[in-house]
Design an enzyme around this catalytic site. Structure first.
Site, PDB file in Angstrom:
ATOM      1  CE1 TYR A 252      -3.125  -2.965   0.083  1.00 22.46           C
ATOM      2  CE2 TYR A 252      -3.620  -2.578   2.172  1.00 22.46           C
ATOM      3  CZ  TYR A 252      -3.965  -3.280   1.299  1.00 22.46           C
ATOM      4  OH  TYR A 252      -4.890  -4.076   1.077  1.00 22.46           O
TER       5      TYR A 252
ATOM      6  CG  ASP B 221     -12.242  -7.076   5.985  1.00 17.67           C
ATOM      7  OD1 ASP B 221     -12.134  -6.232   6.880  1.00 17.67           O
ATOM      8  OD2 ASP B 221     -12.374  -6.384   4.884  1.00 17.67           O
TER       9      ASP B 221
ATOM     10  CE  LYS C 210       2.384 -18.602  -1.005  1.00 18.00           C
ATOM     11  NZ  LYS C 210       1.583 -19.691  -0.738  1.00 18.00           N
TER      12      LYS C 210
ATOM     13  CG  ASP D 226      -7.127  -4.567   3.569  1.00 19.66           C
ATOM     14  OD1 ASP D 226      -8.084  -4.590   4.352  1.00 19.66           O
ATOM     15  OD2 ASP D 226      -7.082  -3.707   2.761  1.00 19.66           O
TER      16      ASP D 226
ATOM     17  CG  ASP E 221      -1.222 -20.618   0.979  1.00 20.40           C
ATOM     18  OD1 ASP E 221      -0.346 -20.302   2.175  1.00 20.40           O
ATOM     19  OD2 ASP E 221      -0.640 -21.029   0.095  1.00 20.40           O
TER      20      ASP E 221
END
Length: 360
Positions: free
Chosen positions: A141, A251, A191, A247, A223
């Site tokens: 970001y 959620d 990752k 992020d 994952d």
């Protein structure tokens, strides 16, 4: 205690849920004899409409003067096609940078009264109680180079995921400190089987862990973490991850809580004194313009953010606990908004806020 707070209602339902959160803040500070000072500012779409900027200089000035900032939500459909610097979300990124908050804490708790609200089977959700710690100022970001260039078949978009050792270390230390106060378990998400930046992340977190030998550390690929949050969420206590992973996965946590309207958050930076941080507090949900102004929005995420503010920015753990207990009792009473699927008539935003205040 003198409590100086900046209120940024923002856009859409942010105005409605923030109103109830402030009602609770006023009640709890009065109850415990604290002196509350409030200023209100503009952020997001409303700020663009009134000043031309999503993060006006006056708002930045007020935020830097306040002890803590309570925010609603930002975002309006009319700005969806605007250039990046003229979008409401740019204001959110701006205030995070101005306040130097680099860790976003998102508690995910499955309340007994809401077990049936989750689409998952009850035995999977019951007992879930974790905090997702999301690094907030690095990664995709904020990394450079970024942008869209070229044209035709050669048109190309670029974003850069980048982290320094210092950025990883400071958020890792905060996560380990939180773990020490809870169940002494920390899962670090990366990752590293593919990304070099994740390999550095894992290396630094492993080194920081040596200073917290009382905390059990596990590394988990992002994952697999996404899968385990659904299959076995009770295994997690503190879950540490970089910006984009946080992020997305935080959620996913709304499924466990029964509604995204239940999730508070705290964005905090360096401690002012041991155990007390400057911060920005907001519910996780968006501005939900489709229900704005209808008195339907769930204010409990915003009210939970008040509890987080009392605990992290002012060290008022008893007051925070009282607010959280009142939230739980309101849930038990069934006086909740439509998103929580009540058995009777749904309560309004205002009715839920008043019910919390009455229990205080």
């Amino acid at each position: 205690m003198d409590i100086n707070v900046l209120i940024l209602p923002g856009d859409g339902i942010g105005v409605e849920v923030t109103r109830e959160a402030v009602r609770v803040l006023e009640r709890i500070t009065t109850k415990f004899g604290h002196k509350l000072s409030q200023n209100e500012g503009l952020l997001g779409g409303i700020a663009i409409k009134k000043t031309g900027s999503p993060f006006p200089p006056e708002t930045e000035k007020l935020a830097l003067q306040a002890d803590a900032t309570l925010m609603g939500a930002v975002g309006l459909p009319e700005f969806d096609n605007a250039p990046p610097e003229k979008r409401p979300e740019k204001g959110l990124l701006g205030i995070r940078k101005a306040l130097k908050v680099y860790a976003n804490l998102r508690p995910v708790r499955a309340y007994k009264a809401l077990i049936d609200s989750s689409p998952l089977k009850n035995h999977l959700v019951e007992g879930t109680d974790m905090i997702i710690v999301r690094e907030l100022t690095g990664g995709l970001y904020y990394g450079t180079p970024r942008g869209i260039s070229g044209s035709g078949p050669d048109e190309r978009g670029v974003n850069t995921m980048a982290y320094t050792r210092a950025e990883i270390e400071r958020v890792a230390r905060m996560a380990f400190q939180l773990a020490r106060k809870r169940r002494k378990k920390l899962a670090s998400v990366d990752k590293s089987n593919v990304l070099e930046v994740s390999q550095l992340w894992r290396k630094v977190v492993t080194e920081v862990a040596k200073d917290y030998s009382d905390v059990a550390l596990e590394h988990i690929l992002v994952d697999n973490c996404a899968m385990q949050l659904i299959l076995n969420p009770k295994r997690f206590d503190i879950v540490l991850m970089e910006n984009m992973f946080g992020d997305i996965l935080s959620d996913e946590g709304s499924v466990l809580a029964g509604s995204i309207g239940m999730l508070p958050s705290a964005s905090i930076g360096d401690p002012i004194r041991p155990g007390v941080w400057a911060g920005l507090y907001e519910p996780v949900h968006g501005s939900a313009p489709d229900i704005a102004g209808q008195n339907k929005a769930n204010p409990l995420g915003a009210i939970g953010s008040v509890a987080a503010m009392l605990e992290y920015s002012f060290g008022l753990t008893k007051e925070a606990a009282v607010v959280n207990m009142a939230i739980e009792k309101v849930l038990d009473s069934g006086k909740v908004t439509a998103d929580l699927k009540p058995k009777g008539k749904p309560a309004t935003t205002e009715e839920v806020g008043k019910a919390v205040c009455e229990l205080l």
